[in-house]
Design an enzyme around this catalytic site. Sequence first.
Site, PDB file in Angstrom:
ATOM      1  N   THR A 247      -9.030  -0.908 -18.978  1.00  0.00           N
ATOM      2  CA  THR A 247     -10.004  -1.479 -19.905  1.00  0.00           C
ATOM      3  C   THR A 247      -9.861  -2.997 -19.824  1.00  0.00           C
ATOM      4  O   THR A 247      -8.953  -3.499 -19.161  1.00  0.00           O
ATOM      5  CB  THR A 247      -9.734  -1.019 -21.354  1.00  0.00           C
ATOM      6  OG1 THR A 247      -8.444  -1.515 -21.741  1.00  0.00           O
ATOM      7  CG2 THR A 247      -9.775   0.497 -21.477  1.00  0.00           C
TER       8      THR A 247
ATOM      9  N   HIS B 256       0.859   0.974 -13.255  1.00  0.00           N
ATOM     10  CA  HIS B 256       1.577  -0.226 -13.681  1.00  0.00           C
ATOM     11  C   HIS B 256       3.069   0.079 -13.708  1.00  0.00           C
ATOM     12  O   HIS B 256       3.478   1.118 -14.249  1.00  0.00           O
ATOM     13  CB  HIS B 256       1.093  -0.647 -15.069  1.00  0.00           C
ATOM     14  CG  HIS B 256       1.769  -1.882 -15.572  1.00  0.00           C
ATOM     15  ND1 HIS B 256       1.412  -3.145 -15.142  1.00  0.00           N
ATOM     16  CD2 HIS B 256       2.802  -2.064 -16.427  1.00  0.00           C
ATOM     17  CE1 HIS B 256       2.198  -4.037 -15.734  1.00  0.00           C
ATOM     18  NE2 HIS B 256       3.042  -3.407 -16.522  1.00  0.00           N
TER      19      HIS B 256
ATOM     20  N   GLY C 218       0.780  -1.235   0.000  1.00  0.00           N
ATOM     21  CA  GLY C 218       0.000   0.000   0.000  1.00  0.00           C
ATOM     22  C   GLY C 218       0.811   1.284   0.000  1.00  0.00           C
ATOM     23  O   GLY C 218       0.314   2.333   0.441  1.00  0.00           O
TER      24      GLY C 218
ATOM     25  N   ARG D 283      -5.524  -8.494  -8.736  1.00  0.00           N
ATOM     26  CA  ARG D 283      -6.466  -9.415  -9.380  1.00  0.00           C
ATOM     27  C   ARG D 283      -6.950  -8.828 -10.697  1.00  0.00           C
ATOM     28  O   ARG D 283      -7.400  -7.671 -10.745  1.00  0.00           O
ATOM     29  CB  ARG D 283      -7.703  -9.650  -8.496  1.00  0.00           C
ATOM     30  CG  ARG D 283      -7.422 -10.265  -7.143  1.00  0.00           C
ATOM     31  CD  ARG D 283      -6.761 -11.619  -7.194  1.00  0.00           C
ATOM     32  NE  ARG D 283      -7.526 -12.632  -7.901  1.00  0.00           N
ATOM     33  CZ  ARG D 283      -7.076 -13.869  -8.133  1.00  0.00           C
ATOM     34  NH1 ARG D 283      -5.876 -14.228  -7.725  1.00  0.00           N
ATOM     35  NH2 ARG D 283      -7.822 -14.732  -8.773  1.00  0.00           N
TER      36      ARG D 283
HETATM   37  N1  NHR Z   1      -8.052  -5.810 -14.994  1.00  0.00           N
HETATM   38  C1  NHR Z   1      -8.280  -5.542 -16.275  1.00  0.00           C
HETATM   39  N2  NHR Z   1      -9.365  -6.087 -16.829  1.00  0.00           N
HETATM   40  N3  NHR Z   1      -7.482  -4.761 -17.034  1.00  0.00           N
HETATM   41  C2  NHR Z   1      -6.364  -4.237 -16.496  1.00  0.00           C
HETATM   42  O1  NHR Z   1      -5.592  -3.471 -17.247  1.00  0.00           O
HETATM   43  C3  NHR Z   1      -6.043  -4.502 -15.134  1.00  0.00           C
HETATM   44  C4  NHR Z   1      -6.934  -5.308 -14.412  1.00  0.00           C
HETATM   45  C5  NHR Z   1      -6.661  -5.636 -13.077  1.00  0.00           C
HETATM   46  C6  NHR Z   1      -5.505  -5.214 -12.483  1.00  0.00           C
HETATM   47  C7  NHR Z   1      -3.277  -4.123 -12.614  1.00  0.00           C
HETATM   48  C8  NHR Z   1      -2.219  -4.936 -13.377  1.00  0.00           C
HETATM   49  C9  NHR Z   1      -0.836  -4.327 -13.308  1.00  0.00           C
HETATM   50  O2  NHR Z   1      -0.669  -3.129 -13.132  1.00  0.00           O
HETATM   51  C10 NHR Z   1      -4.601  -4.443 -13.224  1.00  0.00           C
HETATM   52  C11 NHR Z   1      -4.876  -4.064 -14.530  1.00  0.00           C
HETATM   53  C12 NHR Z   1      -2.648  -8.345 -11.808  1.00  0.00           C
HETATM   54  C13 NHR Z   1      -2.333  -9.193 -12.846  1.00  0.00           C
HETATM   55  C14 NHR Z   1      -2.404 -10.691 -12.679  1.00  0.00           C
HETATM   56  O3  NHR Z   1      -2.052 -11.429 -13.586  1.00  0.00           O
HETATM   57  C15 NHR Z   1      -1.950  -8.635 -14.068  1.00  0.00           C
HETATM   58  C16 NHR Z   1      -1.923  -7.255 -14.198  1.00  0.00           C
HETATM   59  C17 NHR Z   1      -2.277  -6.416 -13.152  1.00  0.00           C
HETATM   60  C18 NHR Z   1      -2.626  -6.959 -11.944  1.00  0.00           C
HETATM   61  N4  NHR Z   1      -2.915 -11.190 -11.528  1.00  0.00           N
HETATM   62  C19 NHR Z   1      -3.080 -12.603 -11.208  1.00  0.00           C
HETATM   63  C20 NHR Z   1      -4.528 -13.046 -11.494  1.00  0.00           C
HETATM   64  O4  NHR Z   1      -4.694 -14.253 -11.704  1.00  0.00           O
HETATM   65  C21 NHR Z   1      -2.854 -12.867  -9.741  1.00  0.00           C
HETATM   66  C22 NHR Z   1      -1.476 -12.508  -9.262  1.00  0.00           C
HETATM   67  C23 NHR Z   1      -1.374 -12.440  -7.752  1.00  0.00           C
HETATM   68  O5  NHR Z   1      -2.388 -12.593  -7.043  1.00  0.00           O
HETATM   69  O6  NHR Z   1      -0.253 -12.194  -7.273  1.00  0.00           O
HETATM   70  O7  NHR Z   1      -5.454 -12.226 -11.426  1.00  0.00           O
HETATM   71  O8  NHR Z   1       0.147  -5.090 -13.530  1.00  0.00           O
HETATM   72  C1  GAR Z   2       3.694  -1.143  -7.259  1.00  0.00           C
HETATM   73  O1  GAR Z   2       4.981  -1.151  -7.843  1.00  0.00           O
HETATM   74  C2  GAR Z   2       2.635  -1.221  -8.333  1.00  0.00           C
HETATM   75  O2  GAR Z   2       2.944  -0.478  -9.478  1.00  0.00           O
HETATM   76  C3  GAR Z   2       2.668  -2.682  -8.641  1.00  0.00           C
HETATM   77  O3  GAR Z   2       2.824  -3.330  -7.411  1.00  0.00           O
HETATM   78  C4  GAR Z   2       3.469  -2.454  -6.496  1.00  0.00           C
HETATM   79  C5  GAR Z   2       2.546  -2.243  -5.328  1.00  0.00           C
HETATM   80  O4  GAR Z   2       3.172  -1.531  -4.312  1.00  0.00           O
HETATM   81  N1  GAR Z   2       1.465  -3.089  -9.266  1.00  0.00           N
HETATM   82  C6  GAR Z   2       1.414  -4.190  -9.991  1.00  0.00           C
HETATM   83  O5  GAR Z   2       2.395  -4.858 -10.245  1.00  0.00           O
HETATM   84  C7  GAR Z   2       0.048  -4.547 -10.455  1.00  0.00           C
HETATM   85  N2  GAR Z   2       0.117  -5.823 -11.080  1.00  0.00           N
HETATM   86  P1  GAR Z   2       2.346  -0.800  -3.181  1.00  0.00           P
HETATM   87  O6  GAR Z   2       1.362  -1.823  -2.630  1.00  0.00           O
HETATM   88  O7  GAR Z   2       3.378  -0.451  -2.164  1.00  0.00           O
HETATM   89  O8  GAR Z   2       1.670   0.380  -3.795  1.00  0.00           O
END
Ligand code: NHR
Ligand code: GAR
Length: 215
Positions: free
Chosen positions: A137, A105, A12, A87
């Site tokens: 999206t 991201h 966080g 997620r």
């Molecule tokens: N959802 C959608 N539909 N589109 C995006 O662009 C999203 C999203 C949800 C989250 C953040 C994203 C990032 O910044 C985000 C963007 C999680 C995963 C993932 O694969 C991928 C991208 C992002 C966040 N998560 C696994 C899953 O099965 C779980 C991984 C874990 O719990 O550690 O959901 O990178």
């Molecule tokens: C941050 O680097 C964020 O950009 C990344 O996880 C870290 C969270 O840190 N997000 C992702 O990788 C989403 N898939 P925080 O909990 O300290 O903000």
Amino acid sequence: MKSIVILISGRGSNMEAILDAGLPLDIKAVISNRPDAVGLETARRRGIATCVVAHTAHASRESFDGALAAAIDELSPDYIVLAGFMRVLTGGFLARYPQRVLNIHPSLLPAFAGLHTHRQALASGAKIHGATVHFVTSKLDHGPIIVQAAVPVLRNDDEATLARRVLAAEHRIYPQALRWLAEGRIGLDANDVVEISGLIVSPGIENQELLVPWE
Ligand code: NHR
Ligand code: GAR
């Protein structure tokens, strides 16, 4: 004043940067999909309402997203701010909140979508890496870009040192993007984020100031 809810999964620190920024936004609550997220405690200490919607309690993504949407709708926020939320959200969830979900991201999108972005950057040999704030999206990590910050990849970087440098940039640009949002300055023209006045904000002049130099 516009209102937000912040979604987290762990530490966080981006949430904390947003709370610290003193933005003209009503922060209605912080929601975590993990009951043990450290950020929940940080939010509570600051008197922000918190709530857990555990993905482990749901057999499908649709079911989890339904519970998450129900928790969000109680608060009726203007925007949903993903801050280290881990997620992937369903298209059905996103369709409820068109152009109202933001994410940070840890890469210069469209490079290195998905997970382990610092590992991907190091493996690619890129010399510049960074972070992106974008609208979410259903195409993962491909929504319209609001602002980016660049940092160098240094010779002896490992994932941890690179992640730390990127995180410092994240803590600058997420509050900045939310300030623009709070001020009603951000709009969308097709897939481009534009300033409401009609000036393109991204990749406009204003954003260039946010490219982070590193000593
Ligand atoms: N959802 C959608 N539909 N589109 C995006 O662009 C999203 C999203 C949800 C989250 C953040 C994203 C990032 O910044 C985000 C963007 C999680 C995963 C993932 O694969 C991928 C991208 C992002 C966040 N998560 C696994 C899953 O099965 C779980 C991984 C874990 O719990 O550690 O959901 O990178
Ligand atoms: C941050 O680097 C964020 O950009 C990344 O996880 C870290 C969270 O840190 N997000 C992702 O990788 C989403 N898939 P925080 O909990 O300290 O903000």
